[in-house]
Design a protein around this motif. Structure first.
Motif, mmCIF file in Angstrom:
data_model
loop_
_atom_site.group_PDB
_atom_site.id
_atom_site.type_symbol
_atom_site.label_atom_id
_atom_site.label_comp_id
_atom_site.label_asym_id
_atom_site.label_seq_id
_atom_site.Cartn_x
_atom_site.Cartn_y
_atom_site.Cartn_z
ATOM 1 N N SER A 231 26.680 -57.066 -37.932
ATOM 2 C CA SER A 231 25.300 -57.026 -38.876
ATOM 3 C C SER A 231 24.242 -56.342 -37.999
ATOM 4 O O SER A 231 23.468 -55.449 -38.308
ATOM 5 C CB SER A 231 24.979 -58.023 -39.512
ATOM 6 N N LEU B 61 24.474 -54.688 -35.111
ATOM 7 C CA LEU B 61 24.838 -53.458 -34.467
ATOM 8 C C LEU B 61 24.799 -52.654 -35.862
ATOM 9 O O LEU B 61 24.250 -51.197 -35.410
ATOM 10 C CB LEU B 61 26.275 -53.471 -34.271
ATOM 11 N N LEU B 62 24.944 -52.798 -36.854
ATOM 12 C CA LEU B 62 24.750 -51.793 -38.004
ATOM 13 C C LEU B 62 23.462 -51.740 -38.202
ATOM 14 O O LEU B 62 23.098 -50.570 -38.683
ATOM 15 C CB LEU B 62 25.481 -52.410 -39.224
ATOM 16 N N ILE C 279 20.972 -51.835 -36.147
ATOM 17 C CA ILE C 279 20.688 -50.788 -34.959
ATOM 18 C C ILE C 279 20.920 -49.419 -35.319
ATOM 19 O O ILE C 279 19.993 -48.470 -35.093
ATOM 20 C CB ILE C 279 20.995 -51.416 -33.679
ATOM 21 N N THR C 280 22.113 -49.332 -35.887
ATOM 22 C CA THR C 280 22.637 -47.775 -36.043
ATOM 23 C C THR C 280 21.766 -47.021 -37.228
ATOM 24 O O THR C 280 21.259 -46.084 -37.050
ATOM 25 C CB THR C 280 24.240 -47.971 -36.448
ATOM 26 N N VAL C 281 21.376 -48.120 -38.151
ATOM 27 C CA VAL C 281 20.521 -47.491 -39.259
ATOM 28 C C VAL C 281 19.087 -47.154 -38.704
ATOM 29 O O VAL C 281 18.856 -46.032 -39.204
ATOM 30 C CB VAL C 281 20.262 -48.496 -40.480
ATOM 31 N N SER D 4 18.478 -46.156 -35.816
ATOM 32 C CA SER D 4 18.559 -44.870 -35.004
ATOM 33 C C SER D 4 18.716 -43.686 -35.826
ATOM 34 O O SER D 4 18.118 -42.591 -35.362
ATOM 35 C CB SER D 4 19.872 -45.044 -34.073
ATOM 36 N N ILE D 5 19.341 -43.816 -37.177
ATOM 37 C CA ILE D 5 19.158 -42.379 -37.805
ATOM 38 C C ILE D 5 18.528 -42.520 -38.990
ATOM 39 O O ILE D 5 18.197 -41.793 -39.847
ATOM 40 C CB ILE D 5 20.646 -42.464 -38.612
#
Length: 251
Positions: free
Chosen positions: A49, A51-52, A54-56, A58-59
């Protein structure tokens, strides 16, 4: 523009942390990150969760640009500056900042609905993460669907050979986002064309007058620029531009 915005946000975060450490009575709690094997399925789920998330984050700039009103606003404001011919006035930071706050203003009802129906129930433990994401996606999809041309949406649905959706809920977001983006681009360029017309007339009148007077070596821009700025001030141009942008999302 993205680099300047990121630097500004980074400076704001650093200043906030410094002020909190300088004036708060209690010290800032430490944050530690442990990398290793998860002891349980719950720990692994929490790691995924994070990691997800952080990915969100970043975009997030891409989400802001393509799924909100930011695209139309910043393009129209750019057309205003180009039609005036004032080079870098207003500067990029001012235009992006104005577009950002106008985006927050226009998207306030949508963001409020997401906060009420998805974020707050999730933070209170009333719904799980999957349900929260589904509830959060619906208002965004509704906003994009209302401002997307059916021809643009049909283009992407036909490419994927998908069945025509019966409503907003059944519309795939993978087709809705690009359809909304090109619809916003077309609308922004239409508004930009209408903004260019009066300033183009001034340029033509000044160029014709200078040619009739035999002043071939005098650049028409030097003469037309003050008149374009004066016209923009007399008609209260920024008010009319912002009003047009707000009405374009209220129709």
């Amino acid at each position: 523009m993205n680099t300047a915005l990121k630097v500004t946000l980074l400076l704001f975060i650093v200043f906030s942390l410094w002020s909190q450490s300088a004036f708060a009575a209690d010290p800032i709690p430490g944050v530690s990150v442990n990398i290793g094997n998860a002891d349980s399925a719950t720990g692994a789920s929490s790691t995924v969760s994070i990691l997800l998330l952080i990915t969100v984050l970043s975009i997030a700039p891409g989400i802001l640009v393509l799924m909100t009103s930011f695209t139309r606003i910043v393009i129209v404001l750019g057309f205003v500056r180009t039609s005036l011919g004032t080079q870098q006035m207003p500067p990029n930071q001012v235009l992006v900042g104005l577009a950002l706050f106008l985006t927050f203003f226009i998207m306030a009802p949508t963001l409020g609905e997401i906060n009420q129906n998805a974020l707050q129930p999730y933070l209170n433990g009333q719904i799980n993460q999957t349900t929260a994401l589904e509830r959060a996606a619906l208002p965004i999809k509704q906003f994009m669907f209302e401002h997307t041309r059916q021809k643009d949406l049909k283009l992407f649905l036909d490419y994927t050979k998908a069945d025509p959706p019966s409503g907003v809920e059944d519309t795939p977001i993978t087709a809705l986002i690009p359809a909304y983006a090109i619809s916003e681009l077309k609308t922004a360029f239409q508004m930009g064309f209408m903004i260019f017309i009066p300033f183009l007339v001034i340029d033509m009148v000044v160029a014709s007058t200078l040619m009739a007077m035999g002043m071939m070596m005098l650049p028409p821009v030097m003469i037309s620029l003050p008149f374009k700025i004066l016209l923009f001030i007399l008609v209260d141009g920024w008010y009319l531009v912002v009003k047009s942008l707000l009405l374009s999302y209220n129709s």
